[in-house]
Design a protein around this motif. Structure first.
Motif, PDB file in Angstrom:
ATOM      1  N   TYR A  69      -5.158  -5.007 -45.069  1.00  0.00           N
ATOM      2  CA  TYR A  69      -3.779  -5.427 -45.315  1.00  0.00           C
ATOM      3  C   TYR A  69      -3.863  -6.834 -45.867  1.00  0.00           C
ATOM      4  O   TYR A  69      -4.350  -7.753 -45.192  1.00  0.00           O
TER       5      TYR A  69
ATOM      6  N   LEU B 196      -7.645  -3.458 -40.344  1.00  0.00           N
ATOM      7  CA  LEU B 196      -7.051  -2.579 -39.346  1.00  0.00           C
ATOM      8  C   LEU B 196      -7.908  -1.329 -39.221  1.00  0.00           C
ATOM      9  O   LEU B 196      -8.515  -0.891 -40.205  1.00  0.00           O
ATOM     10  N   LYS B 197      -7.927  -0.739 -38.022  1.00  0.00           N
ATOM     11  CA  LYS B 197      -8.689   0.478 -37.773  1.00  0.00           C
ATOM     12  C   LYS B 197      -7.748   1.539 -37.223  1.00  0.00           C
ATOM     13  O   LYS B 197      -6.921   1.241 -36.353  1.00  0.00           O
TER      14      LYS B 197
ATOM     15  N   LYS C 295      -6.339  -8.913 -43.614  1.00  0.00           N
ATOM     16  CA  LYS C 295      -6.667  -8.464 -42.263  1.00  0.00           C
ATOM     17  C   LYS C 295      -7.303  -7.083 -42.337  1.00  0.00           C
ATOM     18  O   LYS C 295      -7.069  -6.323 -43.278  1.00  0.00           O
TER      19      LYS C 295
END
Length: 96
Positions: free
Chosen positions: A54, A42-43, A40
């Motif tokens: 991740y 993420l920001k 995944k």
């Protein structure tokens, strides 16, 4: 026990959109690597130049094998040029 891998990457502001688009293009290819159970993106909420991947891997051998693939050999050099700071990575185990 699987490994939860976090990689923090800080990008040049003018390369953030490029990275997000590129990640969308390669996400399925990474997830299809042997031992990868998902990845995944993420920001960071406060800094739009900071991203994290991740990913969940079966074991360290699977991560090491991925690092030696043609795919990784294409992906890492490309995104590395867009960095604004040195990346950081952690391999963790889920406790609870």
């Amino acid at each position: 026990m699987s490994i939860q891998r976090l990689v923090k990457m800080t990008f040049k502001k003018d390369r953030c959109d490029d990275f997000q688009q590129y990640f969308t293009e390669i996400q399925n290819r990474i997830e299809s690597q042997p031992g990868c159970e998902g990845v995944k993106l993420l920001k960071d909420h406060a800094d739009s130049g900071i991203f994290f991947t991740y990913s969940v891997w079966k074991d360290q051998a699977s991560i090491d094998a991925y690092r030696n693939t043609e795919l990784f050999g294409q992906v890492w050099p490309k995104v590395k040029e867009w960095f604004d700071d040195k990346p950081e990575a952690w391999s963790t185990e889920l406790i609870k």
